[in-house]
Design a protein around this motif. Structure first.
Motif, PDB file in Angstrom:
ATOM      1  N   LEU A   1       4.675  10.194   3.196  1.00 26.53           N
ATOM      2  CA  LEU A   1       4.654  10.694   1.815  1.00 26.53           C
ATOM      3  C   LEU A   1       3.461  10.139   1.036  1.00 26.53           C
ATOM      4  O   LEU A   1       3.505  10.049  -0.177  1.00 26.53           O
ATOM      5  CB  LEU A   1       5.966  10.329   1.113  1.00 26.53           C
TER       6      LEU A   1
ATOM      7  N   LEU B   1       3.746  17.905  -2.823  1.00 28.05           N
ATOM      8  CA  LEU B   1       3.803  16.446  -2.829  1.00 28.05           C
ATOM      9  C   LEU B   1       2.754  15.840  -3.752  1.00 28.05           C
ATOM     10  O   LEU B   1       2.988  14.802  -4.357  1.00 28.05           O
ATOM     11  CB  LEU B   1       3.634  15.892  -1.414  1.00 28.05           C
TER      12      LEU B   1
ATOM     13  N   GLU C   1       2.397  11.775  -1.991  1.00 33.86           N
ATOM     14  CA  GLU C   1       3.469  12.066  -2.932  1.00 33.86           C
ATOM     15  C   GLU C   1       3.293  11.273  -4.218  1.00 33.86           C
ATOM     16  O   GLU C   1       3.150  10.074  -4.208  1.00 33.86           O
ATOM     17  CB  GLU C   1       4.812  11.704  -2.277  1.00 33.86           C
TER      18      GLU C   1
END
Length: 104
Positions: A88, A14, A91
């Motif tokens: 996330l 990520l 990410e």
């Protein structure tokens, strides 16, 4: 050990992208040998599939939980957005785009 490898790989994928992270990078980051990783995963392709599958399952479970909450539709939408954004958080845009047009 298998779950530790999956979790560390997910974190690294990520952050840096699926193509950028090598099995050597994961082994070095974890302080283990690459042979240990291959004890649990046939190859990087298999590890990526497992990481993506688990990530999708965890996010889907969270979204299902939010849908069960007694919120109005707008609040649900924003809660889901916040949940996915948090999940996330590390990410960069590259990991998922690096998988695009890649056969796993």
């Amino acid at each position: 050990m298998e779950n530790r490898i999956i979790n560390k790989s997910a974190e690294m994928f990520l952050k840096h992208g699926f193509k950028s992270v090598t099995m050597d990078d994961i082994a070095l980051e974890m302080g283990i040998s690459k042979k240990t990783i291959y004890k649990y995963f046939k190859n990087k392709k298999e590890l990526i599939k497992i990481v993506i599958t688990q990530l999708i399952e965890k996010i889907s479970y969270g979204i299902d939980f939010i849908f069960e909450m007694n919120l109005n539709p707008i609040d649900k939408l924003f809660t889901i957005k916040d949940f996915v954004t948090y999940y996330l958080k590390s990410e960069s845009s590259s990991p998922f785009y690096s998988c695009k047009n890649t056969t796993l």
